[in-house]
Design an enzyme around this catalytic site. Structure first.
Site, mmCIF file in Angstrom:
data_model
loop_
_atom_site.group_PDB
_atom_site.id
_atom_site.type_symbol
_atom_site.label_atom_id
_atom_site.label_comp_id
_atom_site.label_asym_id
_atom_site.label_seq_id
_atom_site.Cartn_x
_atom_site.Cartn_y
_atom_site.Cartn_z
ATOM 1 N N SER A 191 1.242 7.905 0.326
ATOM 2 C CA SER A 191 0.926 9.339 0.268
ATOM 3 C C SER A 191 1.677 10.025 -0.878
ATOM 4 O O SER A 191 1.079 10.789 -1.650
ATOM 5 C CB SER A 191 1.213 10.027 1.601
ATOM 6 N N HIS A 243 -0.848 2.910 6.602
ATOM 7 C CA HIS A 243 0.150 3.968 6.328
ATOM 8 C C HIS A 243 0.162 4.932 7.526
ATOM 9 O O HIS A 243 0.419 4.521 8.654
ATOM 10 C CB HIS A 243 -0.207 4.626 4.985
ATOM 11 N N HIS A 284 7.231 -3.142 7.524
ATOM 12 C CA HIS A 284 7.368 -2.116 6.488
ATOM 13 C C HIS A 284 7.452 -2.790 5.123
ATOM 14 O O HIS A 284 7.962 -3.906 5.005
ATOM 15 C CB HIS A 284 8.616 -1.254 6.709
ATOM 16 N N ARG A 325 14.017 6.393 11.765
ATOM 17 C CA ARG A 325 13.129 7.424 12.326
ATOM 18 C C ARG A 325 12.637 6.983 13.707
ATOM 19 O O ARG A 325 12.381 7.793 14.588
ATOM 20 C CB ARG A 325 11.940 7.680 11.381
ATOM 21 N N ASP A 367 5.982 4.959 13.220
ATOM 22 C CA ASP A 367 4.725 5.133 13.949
ATOM 23 C C ASP A 367 4.704 4.411 15.297
ATOM 24 O O ASP A 367 3.813 4.647 16.113
ATOM 25 C CB ASP A 367 3.557 4.637 13.088
HETATM 26 N N1 HAX Z 1 1.539 -7.316 12.302
HETATM 27 C C1 HAX Z 1 0.984 -8.455 11.841
HETATM 28 N N2 HAX Z 1 1.169 -8.939 10.613
HETATM 29 C C2 HAX Z 1 2.006 -8.260 9.824
HETATM 30 C C3 HAX Z 1 2.666 -7.102 10.232
HETATM 31 C C4 HAX Z 1 2.393 -6.616 11.532
HETATM 32 N N3 HAX Z 1 2.919 -5.492 11.993
HETATM 33 N N4 HAX Z 1 3.446 -6.650 9.221
HETATM 34 C C5 HAX Z 1 3.261 -7.503 8.184
HETATM 35 N N5 HAX Z 1 2.390 -8.469 8.568
HETATM 36 C C6 HAX Z 1 1.828 -9.551 7.724
HETATM 37 C C7 HAX Z 1 1.080 -8.921 6.578
HETATM 38 O O1 HAX Z 1 -0.217 -8.508 6.968
HETATM 39 C C8 HAX Z 1 1.091 -10.050 5.571
HETATM 40 O O2 HAX Z 1 0.114 -10.974 5.974
HETATM 41 P P1 HAX Z 1 -0.738 -11.788 4.878
HETATM 42 O O3 HAX Z 1 0.282 -12.628 4.166
HETATM 43 O O4 HAX Z 1 -1.711 -12.573 5.686
HETATM 44 O O5 HAX Z 1 -1.369 -10.777 3.971
HETATM 45 C C9 HAX Z 1 2.466 -10.693 5.817
HETATM 46 O O6 HAX Z 1 2.863 -10.288 7.131
HETATM 47 C C10 HAX Z 1 3.519 -10.241 4.826
HETATM 48 O O7 HAX Z 1 3.530 -8.827 4.809
HETATM 49 P P2 HAX Z 1 4.887 -8.030 4.456
HETATM 50 O O8 HAX Z 1 5.254 -8.394 3.061
HETATM 51 O O9 HAX Z 1 5.894 -8.214 5.521
HETATM 52 O O10 HAX Z 1 4.399 -6.534 4.577
HETATM 53 P P3 HAX Z 1 3.675 -5.640 3.484
HETATM 54 O O11 HAX Z 1 4.699 -5.020 2.619
HETATM 55 O O12 HAX Z 1 2.573 -6.386 2.793
HETATM 56 O O13 HAX Z 1 2.966 -4.541 4.403
HETATM 57 C C11 HAX Z 1 2.834 -3.007 6.174
HETATM 58 C C12 HAX Z 1 3.716 -3.552 5.055
HETATM 59 C C13 HAX Z 1 3.513 -1.776 6.738
HETATM 60 C C14 HAX Z 1 1.485 -2.613 5.600
HETATM 61 C C15 HAX Z 1 2.685 -4.092 7.268
HETATM 62 O O14 HAX Z 1 3.943 -4.376 7.821
HETATM 63 C C16 HAX Z 1 1.715 -3.684 8.359
HETATM 64 O O15 HAX Z 1 0.513 -3.865 8.194
HETATM 65 N N6 HAX Z 1 2.231 -3.105 9.499
HETATM 66 C C17 HAX Z 1 1.373 -2.603 10.540
HETATM 67 C C18 HAX Z 1 0.784 -1.245 10.144
HETATM 68 C C19 HAX Z 1 1.858 -0.170 10.150
HETATM 69 O O16 HAX Z 1 2.633 -0.042 11.078
HETATM 70 N N7 HAX Z 1 1.867 0.657 9.095
HETATM 71 C C20 HAX Z 1 2.793 1.776 8.990
HETATM 72 C C21 HAX Z 1 3.957 1.479 8.065
HETATM 73 C C22 HAX Z 1 4.925 2.631 7.951
HETATM 74 C C23 HAX Z 1 4.248 3.806 7.340
HETATM 75 O O17 HAX Z 1 3.843 3.825 6.202
HETATM 76 N N8 HAX Z 1 4.045 4.802 8.132
HETATM 77 O O18 HAX Z 1 3.271 5.817 7.769
#
Ligand code: HAX
Length: 437
Positions: free
Chosen positions: A242, A272, A318, A327, A374
């Site tokens: 964002s 996000h 994250h 948080r 979240d």
């Molecule tokens: N559940 C399952 N798999 C997950 C995961 C979760 N909560 N978090 C990470 N992973 C997976 C990723 O999808 C990725 O898989 P692939 O290799 O198959 O692509 C792998 O683990 C490595 O990811 P990472 O390097 O640990 O995490 P990223 O930096 O790529 O992504 C995310 C960070 C927040 C997008 C990720 O942890 C996620 O998808 N979490 C769930 C959604 C979420 O809670 N989002 C909110 C984040 C905080 C925020 O911005 N709030 O607004």
């Protein structure tokens, strides 16, 4: 008493000098390699942005202008009726780097009250949309539709705005937008989920509590929670989707309305800000399948089933953090302090904390198995009866808009240029890696 505008104005020359020295004298200093992994991997860890409103340490979590969440909670002025500080006090801190006095926050609150009238056509725009349009889509459209009232755009268009003065109308636009957002968001909430009746602002309430009041919630406990919520979601440095989207769009000199709207479009993504909605939907599904008092073994299996179906567990993981999000802790502590721990949804959120990180660690993919902001926020909303999950990201957005605005004001004050990174072809990456095709 120094006003917000004066406090910023006083600081700008010193900061501009620092930017000039860094750019002119130290522009060639190396900040580390740009790897193939970072280029194709979402630019993780690439130090390519400047942000002084807040800094996110992977292990410690967020600091707002150097202050942790508990420090901010202790230092900022708070309303007599509430446990939590005025979120507008944190906006002041983000913009100026200084902890405001109570008088300064009250002055800002009164300034926002004076700016709070939403142009009538915004409500027409929203009414023209089907009521089941996602609240974040409505929120983005309302912000974009307010663009016509941008002081920056008007003055830039008229050719009366020297570059050194960009920050002033950016501050004006920011204050106007922040002042109006609670009424806009409350309108969306009431029209989408309730009787559509508009509840006028209460001049005796602060900006945060007024938002809750206009949503139709009179419980003082919820007003306090709203202040906490708006405080916690405000800013997370500038690399998150964002803030980065807003900065990128703002770098083209698009005004605050267009830039914040861009940021909100990014916030609406499930990886996000939409994760708060996704998280509560996930917990609701869990409770439908397993009842309101599931065993740890059942929850563990449920988490595994989610992973095996190829989905992420919302609220966990994250891109930067490598520990539990402070948080999350702030909300958990709040729920325990207020005796919410035995509420079925809050209890499940706390149970998930004991189970999900182990499941993610066992799966071995996520770099951070711990909960983010979240994972907890929806449960506190449910506790106070705000069960409309599709609205949760709008709550996030009202808060995040303040952080994004604080960043935009400083982007303008420091004359930050158009953002234009260089892209390369996949073939070029292969060449760099010594791959023969
Ligand atoms: N559940 C399952 N798999 C997950 C995961 C979760 N909560 N978090 C990470 N992973 C997976 C990723 O999808 C990725 O898989 P692939 O290799 O198959 O692509 C792998 O683990 C490595 O990811 P990472 O390097 O640990 O995490 P990223 O930096 O790529 O992504 C995310 C960070 C927040 C997008 C990720 O942890 C996620 O998808 N979490 C769930 C959604 C979420 O809670 N989002 C909110 C984040 C905080 C925020 O911005 N709030 O607004």
């Amino acid at each position: 008493m120094t006003t917000l505008e004066q406090a910023v104005a006083l600081q700008i020359p010193g900061w501009q000098e620092r930017v000039k020295t860094l750019n002119k004298v130290h522009g060639e200093v190396d900040l580390g390699p740009v790897t193939v992994g970072a280029t194709i991997g979402g630019m993780r860890d690439l130090k390519a942005l400047v942000c002084d409103t807040s800094y996110l340490d992977p292990l410690e979590g967020i600091r707002f202008r150097g202050f942790t969440i508990p420090e901010v909670q202790a230092l900022l002025p708070r309303p007599a009726a509430g446990l939590e500080p005025y979120p507008t006090g944190l906006f002041w801190l983000l913009v100026t780097g200084e902890v405001p006095t109570a008088a300064q926050v009250l002055e800002l609150e009164s300034d926002l009250r004076a700016r709070a009238e939403v142009p009538a056509h915004i409500y027409d725009v929203l009414r023209a949309l089907p009521r089941d349009t996602h609240p974040m889509t409505q929120f983005c459209m309302a912000i974009t539709a307010m663009q016509g009232s941008s002081t920056f755009a008007a003055r830039y268009g008229a050719g009366t705005l020297p570059k050194g003065g960009y920050w002033q109308p950016t501050l004006e636009d920011s204050l106007d937008l922040i002042a109006r957002l609670p009424a806009v968001a409350a309108f969306i909430y009431r029209r989408s989920f309730h009787d559509g009746r508009v509840i006028p602002a209460d001049p005796n309430l602060d900006w945060g509590a007024n938002f809750a009041h206009m949503m139709g919630i009179t419980d003082a406990g919820y007003h306090d929670l709203m202040r906490l919520y708006l405080l916690l979601h405000i800013d997370h440095e500038s690399g998150n989707v964002s803030a980065h989207a807003a900065h990128l769009v703002g770098s083209a000199l698009s005004d605050v309305y267009l830039s914040v709207s861009a940021g909100m479009h990014g916030l609406a993504g499930p990886l996000h800000g939409l994760a708060n909605q996704e998280c509560m939907k996930w917990i609701e599904d869990l409770m439908q399948q397993l009842g309101s008092n599931p065993s740890p073994a059942e929850v563990r299996q449920y988490a595994w089933d989610t992973l095996k179906s190829g989905r992420v567990i919302p609220g966990y993981g994250h891109a930067v953090l490598r520990k539990t999000d402070p948080r999350y802790f702030a909300q958990r502590e709040y729920s325990l302090q207020k005796g919410m721990g035995s509420h079925p949804v809050v209890r499940i959120v706390h149970l998930l904390y004991d189970i999900v990180p182990d499941v993610l660690l066992e799966q071995g993919k996520a770099k951070n198995p711990w909960p983010n902001v979240d994972a907890h926020s929806g449960a506190l909303q449910v506790y106070y009866g705000v069960k409309e999950q599709d609205f949760y990201t709008v709550l996030f957005g009202v808060s995040r808009a303040m952080g994004v605005c604080a960043q935009l004001i400083w982007d303008r004050a420091l004359g930050m240029p158009l953002e234009r990174p260089k892209s390369v072809t996949l073939e070029m990456l292969e060449e760099a890696a010594g791959i023969q095709r």
